[in-house]
Design a protein around this motif. Structure first.
Motif, PDB file in Angstrom:
ATOM      1  N   GLY A  19      25.460 -62.143  55.544  1.00 49.32           N
ATOM      2  CA  GLY A  19      26.800 -62.301  56.103  1.00 49.32           C
ATOM      3  C   GLY A  19      26.711 -62.908  57.499  1.00 49.32           C
ATOM      4  O   GLY A  19      27.643 -62.802  58.288  1.00 49.32           O
ATOM      5  N   SER A  21      27.164 -65.442  60.165  1.00 48.43           N
ATOM      6  CA  SER A  21      28.314 -66.350  60.171  1.00 48.43           C
ATOM      7  C   SER A  21      28.036 -67.600  60.998  1.00 48.43           C
ATOM      8  O   SER A  21      27.280 -67.574  61.974  1.00 48.43           O
ATOM      9  N   HIS A  22      28.679 -68.673  60.570  1.00 46.41           N
ATOM     10  CA  HIS A  22      28.559 -69.930  61.309  1.00 46.41           C
ATOM     11  C   HIS A  22      29.490 -69.934  62.511  1.00 46.41           C
ATOM     12  O   HIS A  22      29.381 -70.788  63.372  1.00 46.41           O
ATOM     13  N   ARG A  23      30.416 -69.008  62.505  1.00 42.65           N
ATOM     14  CA  ARG A  23      31.475 -69.101  63.529  1.00 42.65           C
ATOM     15  C   ARG A  23      31.256 -68.120  64.684  1.00 42.65           C
ATOM     16  O   ARG A  23      31.157 -66.906  64.461  1.00 42.65           O
ATOM     17  N   LYS A  26      32.382 -64.123  65.475  1.00 37.85           N
ATOM     18  CA  LYS A  26      32.386 -63.208  64.327  1.00 37.85           C
ATOM     19  C   LYS A  26      31.171 -62.273  64.417  1.00 37.85           C
ATOM     20  O   LYS A  26      30.143 -62.628  65.014  1.00 37.85           O
ATOM     21  N   ASN A  48      23.853 -66.642  53.667  1.00 37.84           N
ATOM     22  CA  ASN A  48      25.275 -66.978  53.526  1.00 37.84           C
ATOM     23  C   ASN A  48      25.378 -68.047  52.434  1.00 37.84           C
ATOM     24  O   ASN A  48      24.643 -69.049  52.494  1.00 37.84           O
ATOM     25  N   PRO A  49      26.250 -67.823  51.429  1.00 35.81           N
ATOM     26  CA  PRO A  49      26.306 -68.792  50.309  1.00 35.81           C
ATOM     27  C   PRO A  49      26.649 -70.212  50.756  1.00 35.81           C
ATOM     28  O   PRO A  49      26.390 -71.169  50.023  1.00 35.81           O
ATOM     29  N   LYS A  50      27.178 -70.333  51.964  1.00 33.64           N
ATOM     30  CA  LYS A  50      27.537 -71.680  52.423  1.00 33.64           C
ATOM     31  C   LYS A  50      26.323 -72.506  52.846  1.00 33.64           C
ATOM     32  O   LYS A  50      26.425 -73.728  52.990  1.00 33.64           O
ATOM     33  N   PRO A  78      32.272 -58.371  53.681  1.00 37.92           N
ATOM     34  CA  PRO A  78      33.380 -57.447  53.421  1.00 37.92           C
ATOM     35  C   PRO A  78      33.013 -56.357  52.404  1.00 37.92           C
ATOM     36  O   PRO A  78      32.138 -56.573  51.548  1.00 37.92           O
ATOM     37  N   ILE A  81      32.280 -56.824  48.608  1.00 41.41           N
ATOM     38  CA  ILE A  81      31.034 -57.399  48.087  1.00 41.41           C
ATOM     39  C   ILE A  81      29.780 -56.755  48.689  1.00 41.41           C
ATOM     40  O   ILE A  81      28.663 -57.134  48.368  1.00 41.41           O
ATOM     41  N   ILE A 100      26.763 -52.553  58.321  1.00 37.67           N
ATOM     42  CA  ILE A 100      27.739 -52.577  59.413  1.00 37.67           C
ATOM     43  C   ILE A 100      29.167 -52.497  58.851  1.00 37.67           C
ATOM     44  O   ILE A 100      30.059 -51.902  59.450  1.00 37.67           O
ATOM     45  N   THR A 101      29.350 -53.035  57.675  1.00 39.66           N
ATOM     46  CA  THR A 101      30.665 -53.070  57.023  1.00 39.66           C
ATOM     47  C   THR A 101      31.350 -51.705  57.028  1.00 39.66           C
ATOM     48  O   THR A 101      30.726 -50.691  56.711  1.00 39.66           O
ATOM     49  N   SER A 102      32.623 -51.688  57.367  1.00 42.70           N
ATOM     50  CA  SER A 102      33.375 -50.440  57.211  1.00 42.70           C
ATOM     51  C   SER A 102      34.306 -50.563  56.012  1.00 42.70           C
ATOM     52  O   SER A 102      34.365 -51.599  55.362  1.00 42.70           O
ATOM     53  N   ASN A 131      29.354 -48.457  58.133  1.00 44.89           N
ATOM     54  CA  ASN A 131      30.267 -48.250  59.247  1.00 44.89           C
ATOM     55  C   ASN A 131      29.528 -47.975  60.545  1.00 44.89           C
ATOM     56  O   ASN A 131      29.833 -47.011  61.238  1.00 44.89           O
ATOM     57  N   VAL A 132      28.531 -48.796  60.827  1.00 43.39           N
ATOM     58  CA  VAL A 132      27.770 -48.640  62.076  1.00 43.39           C
ATOM     59  C   VAL A 132      27.776 -49.955  62.865  1.00 43.39           C
ATOM     60  O   VAL A 132      28.141 -50.999  62.330  1.00 43.39           O
ATOM     61  N   GLY A 163      30.776 -44.830  66.323  1.00 41.54           N
ATOM     62  CA  GLY A 163      30.354 -46.219  66.400  1.00 41.54           C
ATOM     63  C   GLY A 163      30.954 -46.913  67.599  1.00 41.54           C
ATOM     64  O   GLY A 163      30.243 -47.524  68.404  1.00 41.54           O
TER      65      GLY A 163
END
Ligand code: COA
Length: 699
Positions: A19, A21-23, A26, A48-50, A78, A81, A100-102, A131-132, A163
């Protein structure tokens, strides 16, 4: 889980960021950037699938297409997934996933969280979170968090249940120039728990102090047991959020109703040797001091200052915290006599006067640091513009370098921008330096507390008649009751080896008279009935019965009153007991705390116990040494030592009573609540006048 098992969580050889990110901005980008900026020297694989590139690193479209091995994967996709992503990592034989995902159990999405752990476990992968905020570890080193990028390596481990606060703490530690061995949150603790993390940290060879942020504790006793395993020289400072009275429930005893969970936390932390800070600010100050300073060899503290005013402020703070100031004039004269100007003072606080600069401080500090009878130093500086600040800073640094691991030196500098800057720089060098004198003294006090002797004590063998107690309890349980009658509770007290004035149950007037004569006047008469709670209020208790006539009239009156005010009550008889002289009324109790289990209480007893609330708690079982501290902690302790010309009471008897009750609690876990009220303490001995015991009947 052993610490060896967590090695690759804290020292991963290669990591993947699922996950990534290119941006910019984020989370998946920040984590990537922090890992790279922290100087991590393993391979970093963005997933990242991109595809494409992130921060100069080739992006893998999925984790399975990475060729090399991966010890740690950060999961930043997210929730919908994330379970899949975890499973893929597990299949790739990744050792740890930090999710990290909550959006899991914290919002009721429990099934997905369980599924995630299941999938991981199938392949032997362990999960931190979900959720960390990630993890910083100095041993890698790696900053795999989305918090601030600047984290200084050091010897303080921050373990946070929250957190959000954890992230804020990364920022705060950076601002405070504090060095961290790790900072980690445990989030929903779906798999790895704080106990696992702490066990690792206890043996990681870097951490000296743990800063623990606790929001709630389901099993406090487990934490206490765990803390026993820490190395002696490792210290723990804890902040417990939420001072509210949680877990209040209906209880039959005074002890139960007086035991707010926060008081129990206080007691438990004290017993476990965890320092409890009231505020984050104190917490940060204390951990910095504990991380920097050695154990003081004794209680003699010297304040060295260039200003009388702040010297007095510091002396006042020492008095407030109970920090002992050295007052041996001979030693002070010998040490400082020839470094103090004529108008200065070598009386503690040692006043070098306003023109003192770096060299004067150096001379005074060095003398103090080399004097065996001086055990800790508080060095104060008040900005005067008489001397340049740079040499002063250099002196403080030099002293720390030369003596810092032999003797505690705590600094407080007061002034403008210039002194503030020095404080920051000193902190950056791991030197305890503060803006406020009070913070300096409070931190030195924390250092003393943290090193208080916590020697273990062997349990004494006691003459407790366990089979008699067992019989009483079985009888009550057999009756389907959860509350012992007063006389049954007293029988337990006798079996525990406590002094209970002679008592007997009678069922008719003749027996009452014979018993009263046998026991000896004056006596007390009390109705025995599980259905009448407030016996005194309805005339079910009579005191000071002096002769046969009073026994007969008393017996009739008690039965009449009870029939009138509680017509349906089951009256089992009347208790006749020896009336004893007045003494100091105390209370000893047991209650069961949802998090810590059996808890002991001691305090001022009598009928006003719940009004005065002068009580203290400890988690059972309690050593005699801890009990004597406990007894001294009540506000009205002076009633026991003797006030207004009264004699000193038998405090050893009180300690023995609490000790025995602690053992009773331990041996008979079915006793859920107990009050001895009052335990009357005399010059010699202590007597149990009344006892109340509730049991938990096993279904
Ligand atoms: N594998 C890898 N990467 C994938 C993927 C997959 N199967 N599917 C999508 N991605 C990529 C996305 O393309 C995106 O990259 P991009 O920005 O280059 O397009 C990246 O993963 C993130 O996905 P996105 O859908 O943009 O999610 P997000 O960044 O908005 O949110 C979380 C993801 C994890 C941050 C969010 O769900 C979340 O849980 N936030 C709260 C985090 C938190 O507060 N944790 C507790 C702290 S104490």
């Amino acid at each position: 889980m052993t610490e060896a098992d967590l090695k690759y969580l804290f020292s991963p050889r290669h990591v993947a960021v699922v996950g990534a990110s290119h941006r910019e901005g984020k989370i998946g980008y920040t984590v990537m950037k922090n890992i790279i900026d922290s100087g991590y020297n393993g391979k970093v694989y963005p997933v990242n699938p991109k595809g494409g590139e992130i921060l100069g690193k080739k992006v893998y479209r999925d984790i399975l297409s990475i060729n090399g091995s991966v010890d740690l994967a950060l999961i930043i996709v997210p929730a919908s997934i994330a379970v899949n992503a975890v499973e893929e990592c597990a299949k790739k034989a990744v050792k740890f996933a930090i999710v990290i995902t909550s959006g899991f159990s914290e919002i009721g999405n429990i099934d997905a969280e369980r599924e995630m752990v299941k999938k991981a476990r199938e392949h032997g992968m362990r999960i931190l979170g979900p959720n960390v905020f990630g993890l910083y570890s100095a041993s890698a080193p790696i900053n795999a968090t989305f918090g601030p990028s600047k984290v200084r390596p050091g010897n303080i481990a921050v373990i946070s249940q929250s957190g959000a606060l954890g992230i804020a703490m990364i920022g705060k530690t950076a601002e405070e120039n504090m060095g961290l061995s790790t900072i980690v949150s445990i989030g929903n603790k779906a798999d790895i728990t704080e106990a696992d993390i702490m066990s690792y940290v206890f043996n990681d060879d870097i951490t000296k102090v743990i800063f623990l942020y606790i929001e709630g504790l389901e099993n406090g006793r487990e934490l206490m047991e765990l803390v026993k395993k820490k190395p002696d020289n490792m210290k723990i400072v804890a902040i417990k959020a939420g001072k509210s009275k949680v877990g209040a429930r209906a209880v039959a005893s005074h002890t139960g109703s007086l035991a707010g969970s926060d008081k129990i936390f206080d007691a438990a932390f004290k017993q476990a040797g965890i320092l409890r800070a009231e505020s984050l600010e104190d917490g940060f100050n204390w951990v910095a001091t504990l991380a920097a300073c050695p154990k003081p060899a004794g209680k003699n503290v010297v304040i060295i200052t260039n200003g009388g005013g702040i010297g007095v402020l510091a002396a006042d703070a020492c008095e407030k915290y109970g920090v002992g100031l050295m007052n041996d004039m001979e030693v002070l004269n010998k040490t400082f006599g020839d470094v103090i100007p004529k108008f200065g003072s070598y009386k503690n606080p040692v006043d070098l006067t306003g023109q003192a600069g770096g060299d004067d401080y150096k001379e005074a500090l060095e003398k103090a640091l080399n004097e065996e009878d001086i055990h800790a130093i508080i060095a104060l500086y008040c900005q005067t513009d008489m001397t340049p600040l740079e040499p002063l800073k250099n002196t403080f640094r030099e002293m720390q370098r030369k003596y810092g691991n032999r003797k505690p030196i705590i600094y407080s500098l007061f002034g403008g921008e210039g002194t503030d800057k020095i404080i920051e720089e000193l902190k950056g060098d791991g030197i305890p330096a503060f803006y406020d004198v009070e913070d300096a003294v409070s931190s030195l006090n924390a250092l003393y507390k943290a090193h208080e002797d916590g020697k273990k004590e062997k349990r004494e063998s006691l003459d407790i008649d366990e089979s008699r107690i067992k019989k009483v309890i079985e009888n009550v349980a057999g009756d389907g009751r959860t509350q012992l009658l007063g006389t049954e509770a007293k029988e337990v007290m006798v079996a525990v080896g406590l002094d209970v004035p002679p008592f007997k149950v009678v069922k008719n007037i003749e027996h009452a008279v014979n018993t009263a004569e046998e026991i000896g006047y004056p006596v007390v008469m009390k109705v025995i009935s599980e259905d009448i709670v407030h016996k005194t209020d309805i005339g079910g208790v009579l005191l000071d019965i002096d002769n046969e006539k009073e026994v007969i009239e008393g017996y009739e009156a008690i039965i009449r009153n009870c029939r009138q005010y509680a017509p349906n009550a089951n009256i089992r008889g009347v208790e006749i007991a020896k009336m004893v002289p007045d003494g100091v009324e105390t209370i000893v109790g047991i209650t069961t705390d949802p998090s810590f289990g059996k808890v002991m209480m001691f305090g001022l007893g009598g009928i006003y116990v719940e009004v005065l609330k002068d009580v203290v708690f400890r988690v059972a079982p309690v050593s005699k040494r801890e009990i004597s501290k406990m007894v001294r902690e009540i506000n009205s302790y002076s009633l026991l030592t003797g006030v207004r010309g009264e004699s000193r009471k038998d405090i050893d008897s009180v300690i023995d009573t609490i000790y025995r009750i602690g053992i009773l609690a331990d041996k008979f876990p079915e006793i859920s609540e107990l009050d001895i009220n009052p335990l009357v303490v005399y010059e010699k001995g202590a007597k149990v006048l009344d006892a109340r015991i509730s049991i938990e009947v096993k279904k």
